[in-house]
Design a protein around this motif. Sequence first.
Motif, PDB file in Angstrom:
ATOM      1  N   GLU A 135       1.465  -0.700  -0.303  1.00  8.20           N
ATOM      2  CA  GLU A 135      -0.557  -0.069   0.070  1.00  8.20           C
ATOM      3  C   GLU A 135       1.248   0.886  -0.409  1.00  8.20           C
ATOM      4  OE1 GLU A 135      -2.410  -0.335   3.116  1.00  8.20           O
ATOM      5  OE2 GLU A 135      -3.738  -1.887   2.817  1.00  8.20           O
ATOM      6  N   TRP A 136       2.304   1.291   0.628  1.00  2.00           N
ATOM      7  CA  TRP A 136       3.206   2.258   0.526  1.00  2.00           C
ATOM      8  C   TRP A 136       3.952   2.088  -0.200  1.00  2.00           C
ATOM      9  CZ3 TRP A 136       1.084   6.016   3.592  1.00  2.00           C
ATOM     10  CH2 TRP A 136      -0.017   5.525   4.612  1.00  2.00           C
ATOM     11  N   ARG A 161       1.085   7.091   0.500  1.00  2.00           N
ATOM     12  CA  ARG A 161      -0.462   6.006  -0.547  1.00  2.00           C
ATOM     13  C   ARG A 161       0.186   5.904  -1.702  1.00  2.00           C
ATOM     14  NH1 ARG A 161      -3.807   2.694   2.387  1.00  2.00           N
ATOM     15  NH2 ARG A 161      -3.549   4.340   4.122  1.00  2.00           N
ATOM     16  N   ASN A 164      -2.326   7.437  -4.891  1.00  2.00           N
ATOM     17  CA  ASN A 164      -3.103   9.000  -4.207  1.00  2.00           C
ATOM     18  C   ASN A 164      -3.930   9.200  -4.947  1.00  2.00           C
ATOM     19  OD1 ASN A 164      -2.867  10.049  -1.426  1.00  2.00           O
ATOM     20  ND2 ASN A 164      -0.768  10.903  -1.344  1.00  2.00           N
TER      21      ASN A 164
END
Length: 165
Positions: A135-136, A161, A164
């Motif tokens: 997710e990052w 993130r 995003n």
Amino acid sequence: MLSIIVAKAKNNIIGKDNQLIWHIPEDLKRFKTLTSNHTIIMGRKTFESLGRILPNRKHIILCNDAEMHIDDERVEIVDDISKLNSYIHSEEENFVIGGATIYRLLMPYASKMYITEINQEFEGDVSFPTINMEEWNITDVEDGLKDEKNPYDYKYVTYVRKNNK
Ligand SMILES: NC(=O)c1ccc[n+]([C@@H]2O[C@H](COP(=O)([O-])OP(=O)(O)OC[C@H]3O[C@@H](n4cnc5c(N)ncnc54)[C@H](OP(=O)(O)O)[C@@H]3O)[C@@H](O)[C@H]2O)c1
């Protein structure tokens, strides 16, 4: 938008007995620089642990007791995270400053994380949640200053993130 800011040990520990375990003045300085003139969002226990209102920041304190009141215009008590919607969706950067319960609660809504990663394990009773690297993205890594006042190996890691919006 929400940004998390935290200092965590190698084993993810972030505190013990409602206190920080280490003292890294350089990291506290960075915390002040990043969060000043922004809203800071925290749990009731972290607020008690701070023991004071930090200057130049609006404080939002999460607490389940709807009766809780702090007589200061810089402080807002919130008993339901739906009341944070405007902070989540605003263009402005609002900082989630802990503790463990609040990081877990608000990490799904955060767009960015400023994590001071201390390269040492500590014993404690609260930890930062596991970061799902699907997710990052890590966008920045910087070594922290180590000297007699800041006697740890640590680095500042910025996570953004993925996808995003
Ligand atoms: N290393 C770091 O960067 C860092 C940063 C911050 C804190 N810390 C450490 O973290 C520890 C504190 O963390 P913690 O998890 O024990 O406490 P916390 O997250 O600071 O606060 C928990 C409290 O928040 C309130 N709360 C939680 N969920 C809520 C919800 N859904 N709605 C409304 N209120 C809610 C409750 O207050 P009520 O019980 O009043 O209902 C709960 O007891 C301390 O050791 C502190 O030093 C470390």
